[in-house]
Enzyme design. Structure first.
Site, PDB file in Angstrom:
ATOM      1  N   ARG A  15      14.605 -75.353  42.255  1.00  0.00           N
ATOM      2  CA  ARG A  15      13.844 -76.287  41.422  1.00  0.00           C
ATOM      3  C   ARG A  15      13.584 -77.585  42.200  1.00  0.00           C
ATOM      4  NH1 ARG A  15      17.773 -76.369  36.358  1.00  0.00           N
ATOM      5  NH2 ARG A  15      19.232 -76.079  38.069  1.00  0.00           N
ATOM      6  N   LYS A  75      19.763 -81.267  40.857  1.00  0.00           N
ATOM      7  CA  LYS A  75      21.219 -81.110  40.907  1.00  0.00           C
ATOM      8  C   LYS A  75      21.885 -82.407  41.336  1.00  0.00           C
ATOM      9  CE  LYS A  75      22.944 -77.818  39.965  1.00  0.00           C
ATOM     10  NZ  LYS A  75      23.231 -77.272  38.612  1.00  0.00           N
ATOM     11  N   TYR A  94      20.748 -84.376  37.052  1.00  0.00           N
ATOM     12  CA  TYR A  94      21.974 -83.834  36.465  1.00  0.00           C
ATOM     13  C   TYR A  94      23.143 -84.284  37.326  1.00  0.00           C
ATOM     14  CZ  TYR A  94      19.306 -80.461  33.608  1.00  0.00           C
ATOM     15  OH  TYR A  94      18.471 -79.866  32.697  1.00  0.00           O
ATOM     16  N   HIS A  96      26.953 -84.079  35.841  1.00  0.00           N
ATOM     17  CA  HIS A  96      28.178 -83.358  35.424  1.00  0.00           C
ATOM     18  C   HIS A  96      29.404 -83.937  36.126  1.00  0.00           C
ATOM     19  CE1 HIS A  96      25.888 -80.456  33.133  1.00  0.00           C
ATOM     20  NE2 HIS A  96      25.054 -80.336  34.165  1.00  0.00           N
ATOM     21  N   GLU A 118      22.231 -84.855  31.627  1.00  0.00           N
ATOM     22  CA  GLU A 118      22.959 -84.098  30.605  1.00  0.00           C
ATOM     23  C   GLU A 118      23.546 -84.962  29.506  1.00  0.00           C
ATOM     24  OE1 GLU A 118      23.944 -84.400  33.741  1.00  0.00           O
ATOM     25  OE2 GLU A 118      26.035 -85.008  33.811  1.00  0.00           O
ATOM     26  N   SER A 134      18.517 -74.469  28.412  1.00  0.00           N
ATOM     27  CA  SER A 134      19.078 -73.512  27.446  1.00  0.00           C
ATOM     28  C   SER A 134      17.967 -72.607  26.907  1.00  0.00           C
ATOM     29  CB  SER A 134      19.753 -74.258  26.292  1.00  0.00           C
ATOM     30  OG  SER A 134      20.962 -74.830  26.722  1.00  0.00           O
ATOM     31  N   ARG A 203      23.529 -74.271  10.384  1.00  0.00           N
ATOM     32  CA  ARG A 203      22.705 -73.643  11.421  1.00  0.00           C
ATOM     33  C   ARG A 203      22.206 -72.270  10.951  1.00  0.00           C
ATOM     34  NH1 ARG A 203      19.252 -75.009  15.311  1.00  0.00           N
ATOM     35  NH2 ARG A 203      18.913 -73.204  16.627  1.00  0.00           N
ATOM     36  N   LEU A 240      28.784 -72.803  22.210  1.00  0.00           N
ATOM     37  CA  LEU A 240      29.128 -74.064  22.877  1.00  0.00           C
ATOM     38  C   LEU A 240      29.954 -74.900  21.919  1.00  0.00           C
ATOM     39  CD1 LEU A 240      28.835 -76.065  25.269  1.00  0.00           C
ATOM     40  CD2 LEU A 240      26.849 -77.000  24.109  1.00  0.00           C
ATOM     41  N   ALA A 268      27.246 -68.392  28.315  1.00  0.00           N
ATOM     42  CA  ALA A 268      28.191 -69.524  28.238  1.00  0.00           C
ATOM     43  C   ALA A 268      29.156 -69.556  29.426  1.00  0.00           C
ATOM     44  CB  ALA A 268      28.970 -69.454  26.932  1.00  0.00           C
ATOM     45  N   ASP A 270      28.891 -70.899  32.181  1.00  0.00           N
ATOM     46  CA  ASP A 270      29.028 -72.213  32.838  1.00  0.00           C
ATOM     47  C   ASP A 270      30.096 -73.072  32.163  1.00  0.00           C
ATOM     48  OD1 ASP A 270      27.512 -72.600  30.555  1.00  0.00           O
ATOM     49  OD2 ASP A 270      26.267 -74.160  31.447  1.00  0.00           O
ATOM     50  N   VAL A 298      25.696 -64.777  35.296  1.00  0.00           N
ATOM     51  CA  VAL A 298      25.150 -65.713  36.280  1.00  0.00           C
ATOM     52  C   VAL A 298      25.208 -67.137  35.710  1.00  0.00           C
ATOM     53  CG1 VAL A 298      23.076 -66.390  37.552  1.00  0.00           C
ATOM     54  CG2 VAL A 298      23.709 -63.976  37.381  1.00  0.00           C
ATOM     55  N   ALA A 299      25.814 -68.035  36.487  1.00  0.00           N
ATOM     56  CA  ALA A 299      26.091 -69.373  35.966  1.00  0.00           C
ATOM     57  C   ALA A 299      24.854 -70.277  35.975  1.00  0.00           C
ATOM     58  CB  ALA A 299      27.217 -70.014  36.768  1.00  0.00           C
ATOM     59  N   ASN A 300      23.870 -69.968  36.814  1.00  0.00           N
ATOM     60  CA  ASN A 300      22.651 -70.797  36.829  1.00  0.00           C
ATOM     61  C   ASN A 300      21.431 -69.908  36.590  1.00  0.00           C
ATOM     62  OD1 ASN A 300      22.841 -69.516  39.322  1.00  0.00           O
ATOM     63  ND2 ASN A 300      21.667 -71.108  40.368  1.00  0.00           N
ATOM     64  N   MET A 301      21.376 -69.335  35.403  1.00  0.00           N
ATOM     65  CA  MET A 301      20.288 -68.399  35.082  1.00  0.00           C
ATOM     66  C   MET A 301      18.893 -68.999  35.288  1.00  0.00           C
ATOM     67  SD  MET A 301      21.935 -66.462  31.803  1.00  0.00           S
ATOM     68  CE  MET A 301      20.511 -65.435  31.463  1.00  0.00           C
TER      69      MET A 301
HETATM   70  N1  LIG Z   1      24.349 -69.655  32.376  1.00  0.00           N
HETATM   71  C1  LIG Z   1      23.347 -70.516  32.378  1.00  0.00           C
HETATM   72  O1  LIG Z   1      22.535 -70.549  33.302  1.00  0.00           O
HETATM   73  C2  LIG Z   1      23.166 -71.468  31.230  1.00  0.00           C
HETATM   74  C3  LIG Z   1      21.955 -72.162  31.055  1.00  0.00           C
HETATM   75  C4  LIG Z   1      21.809 -72.978  29.928  1.00  0.00           C
HETATM   76  C5  LIG Z   1      22.879 -73.113  29.017  1.00  0.00           C
HETATM   77  N2  LIG Z   1      24.052 -72.431  29.256  1.00  0.00           N
HETATM   78  C6  LIG Z   1      25.196 -72.506  28.341  1.00  0.00           C
HETATM   79  O2  LIG Z   1      24.948 -71.759  27.164  1.00  0.00           O
HETATM   80  C7  LIG Z   1      25.843 -72.213  26.150  1.00  0.00           C
HETATM   81  C8  LIG Z   1      25.091 -72.418  24.839  1.00  0.00           C
HETATM   82  O3  LIG Z   1      24.235 -73.563  25.004  1.00  0.00           O
HETATM   83  P1  LIG Z   1      23.284 -74.074  23.813  1.00  0.00           P
HETATM   84  O4  LIG Z   1      22.371 -75.074  24.423  1.00  0.00           O
HETATM   85  O5  LIG Z   1      22.727 -72.937  23.067  1.00  0.00           O
HETATM   86  O6  LIG Z   1      24.343 -74.827  22.886  1.00  0.00           O
HETATM   87  P2  LIG Z   1      24.111 -75.239  21.349  1.00  0.00           P
HETATM   88  O7  LIG Z   1      25.048 -76.367  21.082  1.00  0.00           O
HETATM   89  O8  LIG Z   1      22.659 -75.407  21.059  1.00  0.00           O
HETATM   90  O9  LIG Z   1      24.596 -73.941  20.533  1.00  0.00           O
HETATM   91  C9  LIG Z   1      25.924 -73.504  20.509  1.00  0.00           C
HETATM   92  C10 LIG Z   1      26.144 -72.765  19.199  1.00  0.00           C
HETATM   93  O10 LIG Z   1      27.455 -72.167  19.273  1.00  0.00           O
HETATM   94  C11 LIG Z   1      27.967 -72.192  17.963  1.00  0.00           C
HETATM   95  N3  LIG Z   1      29.401 -71.966  18.016  1.00  0.00           N
HETATM   96  C12 LIG Z   1      30.384 -72.803  18.383  1.00  0.00           C
HETATM   97  N4  LIG Z   1      31.577 -72.201  18.302  1.00  0.00           N
HETATM   98  C13 LIG Z   1      31.333 -70.943  17.865  1.00  0.00           C
HETATM   99  C14 LIG Z   1      32.167 -69.833  17.578  1.00  0.00           C
HETATM  100  N5  LIG Z   1      33.494 -69.884  17.717  1.00  0.00           N
HETATM  101  N6  LIG Z   1      31.578 -68.680  17.159  1.00  0.00           N
HETATM  102  C15 LIG Z   1      30.234 -68.605  17.012  1.00  0.00           C
HETATM  103  N7  LIG Z   1      29.402 -69.639  17.250  1.00  0.00           N
HETATM  104  C16 LIG Z   1      29.958 -70.784  17.676  1.00  0.00           C
HETATM  105  C17 LIG Z   1      27.557 -73.568  17.436  1.00  0.00           C
HETATM  106  O11 LIG Z   1      27.631 -73.628  16.008  1.00  0.00           O
HETATM  107  C18 LIG Z   1      26.131 -73.657  17.954  1.00  0.00           C
HETATM  108  O12 LIG Z   1      25.185 -73.184  17.016  1.00  0.00           O
HETATM  109  C19 LIG Z   1      26.492 -73.473  26.723  1.00  0.00           C
HETATM  110  O13 LIG Z   1      27.749 -73.146  27.249  1.00  0.00           O
HETATM  111  C20 LIG Z   1      25.549 -73.874  27.822  1.00  0.00           C
HETATM  112  O14 LIG Z   1      26.188 -74.658  28.814  1.00  0.00           O
HETATM  113  C21 LIG Z   1      24.210 -71.633  30.339  1.00  0.00           C
END
Ligand SMILES: NC(=O)c1ccc[n+]([C@@H]2O[C@H](COP(=O)([O-])OP(=O)(O)OC[C@H]3O[C@@H](n4cnc5c(N)ncnc54)[C@H](O)[C@@H]3O)[C@@H](O)[C@H]2O)c1
Length: 372
Positions: A15, A75, A94, A96, A118, A134, A203, A240, A268, A270, A298-301
């Site tokens: 990116r 980054k 970003y 972190h 962030e 996300s 939600r 999350l 999740a 990451d 994959v941690a950075n999809m």
């Molecule tokens: N791997 C990647 O490349 C990548 C990219 C973007 C985001 N992410 C990760 O994805 C994850 C989700 O991000 P998001 O933006 O959707 O977050 P978000 O806050 O929008 O959504 C998280 C949801 O999880 C729910 N939740 C919390 N605890 C729960 C449980 N025990 N059971 C069921 N649901 C539960 C919350 O109510 C919420 O609706 C984060 O960890 C984020 O860092 C990873």
């Protein structure tokens, strides 16, 4: 203001902090833009695209860091980049910082002012500069999940949408936030039968109101989760808990209840992942098998679709970038408390409480800093 955008140097990062559109907007606001040569190449933007906006292309990151008032990146600055930051320079990217004491120390030592994507907030309580990534990861999850389900990849050999006379894949999405909602929409669009599990009733009410005919919701109790995971062809992990590691919602023992060759996409990851058996993988080697269940972690999809991700991130950062450039960071933060929430470091002081708590460093209120 002189705005500088270096080429990202973190491994596998394609990116770029500014698109040609962002450069064009900044220049039309009277600013000067410096782009390191090839900075946009990984996202499909060549130097000519930037030059046509009036941006200046320079040969090295050193030139960008030496003369720009504000550095815009994707980054966190890498060690060599941190050495080039200087007092009074503004860094917008970003960061972190909470798990990264070395970077934090270097940023404090540099004397720069650092605003972290962030931690910028919005009026709805969201994180507007995290949300686009996300959205991307959520929409990718069913795409990579469908690929993982293919026989050649160790999967069950199930087609997401089925065909006439053969039912669709059963998809379970754990967490109905930004990632989960986008994953559920795409999986449903592919023809799969989709259920979203969440623990937040507001939600789920929202999801049911808006997407009631497209996918179902279910409360994420341990019992419901176990039952639905056992029936699933594809499970997407998208929970999350802000500021905490992801809770482990599916144990290794539960894998034996799943269909052989079922797939897990743990977005999740990451935050540590929400399956006990998850560990981070890369785009080069994305999937692995545990007890016959294929894991994609994959941690950075978003890096897989660098061009879409760059443009989406640029759309979200642009208003903040323009405010910082037009008004200077102090006035821009005074005018917008959500941008102020992004201030993590200024003039050798840490200004973000959660980072200070995580690293045991004293914090000075950002309100005091902007008025200093
Ligand atoms: N791997 C990647 O490349 C990548 C990219 C973007 C985001 N992410 C990760 O994805 C994850 C989700 O991000 P998001 O933006 O959707 O977050 P978000 O806050 O929008 O959504 C998280 C949801 O999880 C729910 N939740 C919390 N605890 C729960 C449980 N025990 N059971 C069921 N649901 C539960 C919350 O109510 C919420 O609706 C984060 O960890 C984020 O860092 C990873």
């Amino acid at each position: 203001m002189k705005i500088g955008c270096p080429k990202e140097i973190k491994p596998q990062e394609f990116r770029v902090g500014m698109t040609p559109n962002a450069a064009h907007e900044a220049i039309s606001h009277g600013h000067e833009v410096l782009i390191e040569t090839q900075a946009g190449a990984g996202s499909g933007f060549d130097d000519a695209a930037y030059a046509s906006t009036g941006a200046t292309i320079v040969d090295t990151a050193t030139e960008v860091f030496a003369s720009a008032d504000m550095i815009v990146k994707v980054k966190e600055p890498q060690a060599g980049e941190r050495k080039m930051l200087r007092e009074g320079q503004l860094l917008f990217t970003y960061l972190h910082l909470a798990p990264d004491p070395v970077q934090t120390r270097d940023l404090l030592a540099s004397g720069c002012t650092a605003i972290a994507y962030e931690t910028v907030t919005d009026a709805a309580g969201g994180l507007p500069l995290l949300a686009p990534m996300s959205e991307v990861a959520g929409k990718l999850a069913p795409q990579v999940g469908a690929w993982t389900l293919q026989k050649a990849n160790g999967g069950r050999g199930v087609l997401m949408g089925g065909v006439p006379g053969v039912g669709p894949a059963q998809v379970v999405v754990i967490g109905g936030g930004v990632v989960g909602t986008h994953a559920a929409r795409v999986a449903a669009g592919m023809g799969a039968h989709v259920t979203v599990l969440d623990r937040s009733l507001p939600r789920m009410r929202y999801l049911d109101d808006v997407f009631g005919g497209v996918f179902r919701t279910s409360f994420a109790s341990a019992g419901n989760t176990a039952e639905l995971v056992a029936l699933a062809d594809l499970v997407v992990g998208a929970v999350l808990v802000p500021g905490a590691a992801a809770p482990k919602l599916v144990t290794r023992a539960q894998l034996s209840t799943m269909k052989p060759g079922a797939a897990i996409v743990d977005v999740a990851i990451d935050q540590g992942g929400c399956f006990e058996t998850s560990h981070a993988t890369t785009h080069q080697d994305p999937i692995y098998d545990v007890d016959g269940i294929m894991h994609y972690c994959v941690a950075n999809m978003p890096g897989a679709v660098a061009r879409t991700s760059t443009i989406a991130l640029g759309n979200a950062t642009m208003p903040f970038l323009l405010a910082l450039a037009d008004k200077g960071w102090k006035q821009a933060c005074l005018d917008d408390p959500h941008l102020m929430a992004g201030l993590n470091v200024h003039a050798g002081e840490l200004t973000y409480y959660a980072v200070g708590k995580a690293l045991g460093i004293d914090v000075v209120s950002p309100n005091i800093m902007v008025k200093s």
